[in-house]
Scaffold this motif. Structure first.
Motif, PDB file in Angstrom:
ATOM      1  N   GLN A  52    -141.287  41.046 -74.048  1.00  0.00           N
ATOM      2  CA  GLN A  52    -141.881  40.719 -72.741  1.00  0.00           C
ATOM      3  C   GLN A  52    -142.725  41.872 -72.224  1.00  0.00           C
ATOM      4  O   GLN A  52    -143.820  41.664 -71.688  1.00  0.00           O
ATOM      5  N   ARG A  88    -145.949  42.077 -74.174  1.00  0.00           N
ATOM      6  CA  ARG A  88    -146.824  40.960 -73.783  1.00  0.00           C
ATOM      7  C   ARG A  88    -147.449  41.216 -72.423  1.00  0.00           C
ATOM      8  O   ARG A  88    -148.644  40.996 -72.222  1.00  0.00           O
ATOM      9  N   SER A 133    -149.731  30.097 -72.879  1.00  0.00           N
ATOM     10  CA  SER A 133    -149.832  31.547 -73.006  1.00  0.00           C
ATOM     11  C   SER A 133    -151.166  32.029 -73.558  1.00  0.00           C
ATOM     12  O   SER A 133    -151.406  33.229 -73.614  1.00  0.00           O
ATOM     13  N   ALA A 148    -148.303  35.608 -67.210  1.00  0.00           N
ATOM     14  CA  ALA A 148    -147.029  35.639 -66.486  1.00  0.00           C
ATOM     15  C   ALA A 148    -147.122  34.685 -65.309  1.00  0.00           C
ATOM     16  O   ALA A 148    -148.210  34.235 -64.937  1.00  0.00           O
ATOM     17  N   ARG A 154    -136.305  30.713 -67.934  1.00  0.00           N
ATOM     18  CA  ARG A 154    -136.130  30.697 -69.389  1.00  0.00           C
ATOM     19  C   ARG A 154    -137.114  29.730 -70.052  1.00  0.00           C
ATOM     20  O   ARG A 154    -137.610  29.997 -71.152  1.00  0.00           O
ATOM     21  N   TRP A 188    -140.501  31.467 -70.560  1.00  0.00           N
ATOM     22  CA  TRP A 188    -140.580  32.421 -71.663  1.00  0.00           C
ATOM     23  C   TRP A 188    -140.293  31.768 -73.015  1.00  0.00           C
ATOM     24  O   TRP A 188    -141.042  31.954 -73.982  1.00  0.00           O
ATOM     25  N   GLU A 189    -139.225  30.977 -73.088  1.00  0.00           N
ATOM     26  CA  GLU A 189    -138.797  30.443 -74.382  1.00  0.00           C
ATOM     27  C   GLU A 189    -139.701  29.319 -74.884  1.00  0.00           C
ATOM     28  O   GLU A 189    -139.922  29.199 -76.095  1.00  0.00           O
ATOM     29  N   GLN A 227    -143.872  31.132 -73.672  1.00  0.00           N
ATOM     30  CA  GLN A 227    -144.203  32.557 -73.877  1.00  0.00           C
ATOM     31  C   GLN A 227    -144.969  33.128 -72.680  1.00  0.00           C
ATOM     32  O   GLN A 227    -145.875  33.959 -72.827  1.00  0.00           O
ATOM     33  N   VAL A 262    -144.394  35.216 -69.158  1.00  0.00           N
ATOM     34  CA  VAL A 262    -143.420  36.166 -68.621  1.00  0.00           C
ATOM     35  C   VAL A 262    -143.025  35.771 -67.195  1.00  0.00           C
ATOM     36  O   VAL A 262    -143.901  35.650 -66.323  1.00  0.00           O
ATOM     37  N   PRO A 263    -141.725  35.575 -66.916  1.00  0.00           N
ATOM     38  CA  PRO A 263    -141.297  35.208 -65.559  1.00  0.00           C
ATOM     39  C   PRO A 263    -141.093  36.428 -64.653  1.00  0.00           C
ATOM     40  O   PRO A 263    -140.483  37.419 -65.055  1.00  0.00           O
ATOM     41  N   PHE A 317    -138.284  39.071 -65.980  1.00  0.00           N
ATOM     42  CA  PHE A 317    -138.808  40.357 -66.434  1.00  0.00           C
ATOM     43  C   PHE A 317    -138.993  41.369 -65.303  1.00  0.00           C
ATOM     44  O   PHE A 317    -138.702  42.554 -65.446  1.00  0.00           O
TER      45      PHE A 317
END
Length: 295
Positions: A6, A9, A66, A71, A90, A93-94, A97, A99-100, A137
């Motif tokens: 993260q 990225r 992404s 983010a 989640r 991100w999962e 991709q 960023v939270p 993050f």
């Protein structure tokens, strides 16, 4: 430390930050702009259900990916929501991709000495621990500068770094947001004072990194030294009341500065649009903001 994938990225990825963090005070206007009148809900719970449905629709759009979105900033209540059975942060991100990041400020105090400091943030350590456990993050915390008052700006920056230290202690990356109002009569001078205070504050940091969210400067490339600073993961810009076209034109004149837009991103989206029109409108918005952020 934050998960290295993260962090890498966030620091090096191309794209911009989508601000999806409308909270209690800003939600009714956001819903009206989205085509949902006040009479569509009667309680805060119903209001937040509606804004969450709008956020979910945005995140699920194929345009929201992404390749252009780096983010996304979330409102605290969003952390309890799910998308297709996966917690919101989640999922970002999962599945995407993206960023939270969590908005942690609780609003602003009344203006004093030309600035509005943040209100106290009760239970911050617990909020951070919970967010970190959900895969968040970093954080974002906003205060506002209305004029070039040296004492006021010193207090804004001191408070921003104080909150940032708590965030860093929770193994998260803070985004300091000392917004300079675009209506400030002495905006250039306020930005000069702000940058000097930020550089002083960075000198006091240990072996850590923060991010900084600022108003797009009046003088092009003014924040280049912050962008290049070894203790700054990223410098991002809010649209601040400029129209999307104006904000993007100004942003493009500041290499290395990327967008963190909310209203300018969502402009033109409505609840009444079918999925094809919704995605087309969102895609157009994302593309113009992305180009301004990477050109």
């Amino acid at each position: 430390m934050p998960a290295i994938d993260q962090l890498t990225r966030f620091e090096t990825g191309q794209g911009f930050i989508a601000a999806l963090d409308q909270s209690g005070g800003s939600t009714p206007k956001a819903l009206r702009d989205y085509g949902i009148a006040d009479d569509r809900y009667s309680t805060d719970e119903e209001m937040f259900d509606l804004i969450n449905a709008a956020r979910t629709r945005i995140v699920l759009s194929p345009s929201f990916d992404s390749s252009r979105i780096l983010a996304a900033i979330l409102f605290q209540g969003t952390l309890d929501r799910q998308i297709d059975g996966t917690e919101f942060a989640r999922y970002l991100w999962e599945k995407k991709q993206i960023v939270p990041i969590l908005k942690i400020d609780k609003g602003l105090l009344e203006e004093q000495d030309g600035v509005q400091l943040m209100k106290d943030i009760p239970g911050l350590e617990q909020t951070l621990a919970d967010a970190h456990g959900r895969g968040v993050f970093g954080t974002k915390e906003r205060s506002v500068i209305h004029s070039a008052n040296a004492d006021g700006i010193k207090r804004v920056v001191a408070q921003q770094f104080e909150v940032a230290s708590t965030v860093l202690a929770a193994d998260m990356v803070p985004i300091l947001e000392p917004e300079v109002s675009i209506k400030a009569p002495d905006k250039v001078e306020a930005e000069e004072q702000l940058k000097a205070e930020l550089l002083n504050g960075l000198q006091e940091l240990g072996d850590v990194k923060v991010s900084i969210k600022i108003t797009i400067p009046t003088v092009d490339d003014f924040y280049a030294d912050l962008i290049a600073h070894p203790k700054v993961a990223r410098v991002v810009a809010l649209s601040g009341g400029y129209s999307r076209d104006d904000a993007c034109a100004r942003l493009a004149r500041n290499p290395g500065l990327i967008a963190s837009f909310s209203r300018a991103l969502l402009d033109g989206l409505t609840d009444q649009q079918d999925d094809a029109e919704f995605d087309r409108t969102l895609n157009d918005s994302i593309e113009v903001i992305y180009r301004a952020s990477v050109d």
